[in-house]
Motif scaffolding. Structure first.
Motif, short mmCIF file in Angstrom:
data_model
loop_
_atom_site.label_atom_id
_atom_site.label_comp_id
_atom_site.label_asym_id
_atom_site.label_seq_id
_atom_site.Cartn_x
_atom_site.Cartn_y
_atom_site.Cartn_z
N ASP A 61 0.83 -1.21 0.00
CA ASP A 61 0.00 0.00 0.00
C ASP A 61 0.86 1.26 0.00
O ASP A 61 0.57 2.22 -0.72
N ASN A 64 2.39 1.77 -3.41
CA ASN A 64 1.39 2.31 -4.34
C ASN A 64 1.14 3.80 -4.11
O ASN A 64 1.00 4.56 -5.06
N GLU A 65 1.09 4.21 -2.84
CA GLU A 65 0.90 5.63 -2.53
C GLU A 65 2.08 6.46 -3.01
O GLU A 65 1.90 7.57 -3.54
N ASN A 67 4.11 5.72 -5.51
CA ASN A 67 4.08 5.75 -6.97
C ASN A 67 3.01 6.69 -7.51
O ASN A 67 3.18 7.28 -8.58
N GLN A 68 1.91 6.85 -6.78
CA GLN A 68 0.85 7.75 -7.23
C GLN A 68 1.17 9.21 -6.95
O GLN A 68 0.56 10.11 -7.51
#
Length: 69
Positions: A61, A64-65, A67-68
């Motif tokens: 998680d 992903n945060e 990368n965003q």
């Protein structure tokens, strides 16, 4: 996870009851003790896997945060 812990507790209770029955009937408790250790070891391994999966999910998680943005 709670249901897994409850199932493990029930299984341990059953093994202990079987060991107590074996002791009352005069059988050796070495086998029952080995079974208890095997079950306890399996529970520890399962707990480690659950904890590892939880940590992996948190790390994924966070990745992903990042990368965003």
């Amino acid at each position: 996870m709670y249901s897994q812990v409850l199932a493990a507790q029930m299984l341990i209770g059953q093994v202990r009851a079987a060991a107590a029955r074996a002791r009352r009937e005069g059988r050796s408790e070495a086998g029952a003790s080995a079974v208890e250790w095997a079950i306890i070891s399996a529970i520890v391994v399962a707990a480690a896997l659950l904890i590892g999966a939880a940590i992996t999910n948190v790390v994924q998680d966070n990745i992903n945060e990042i990368n965003q943005g």
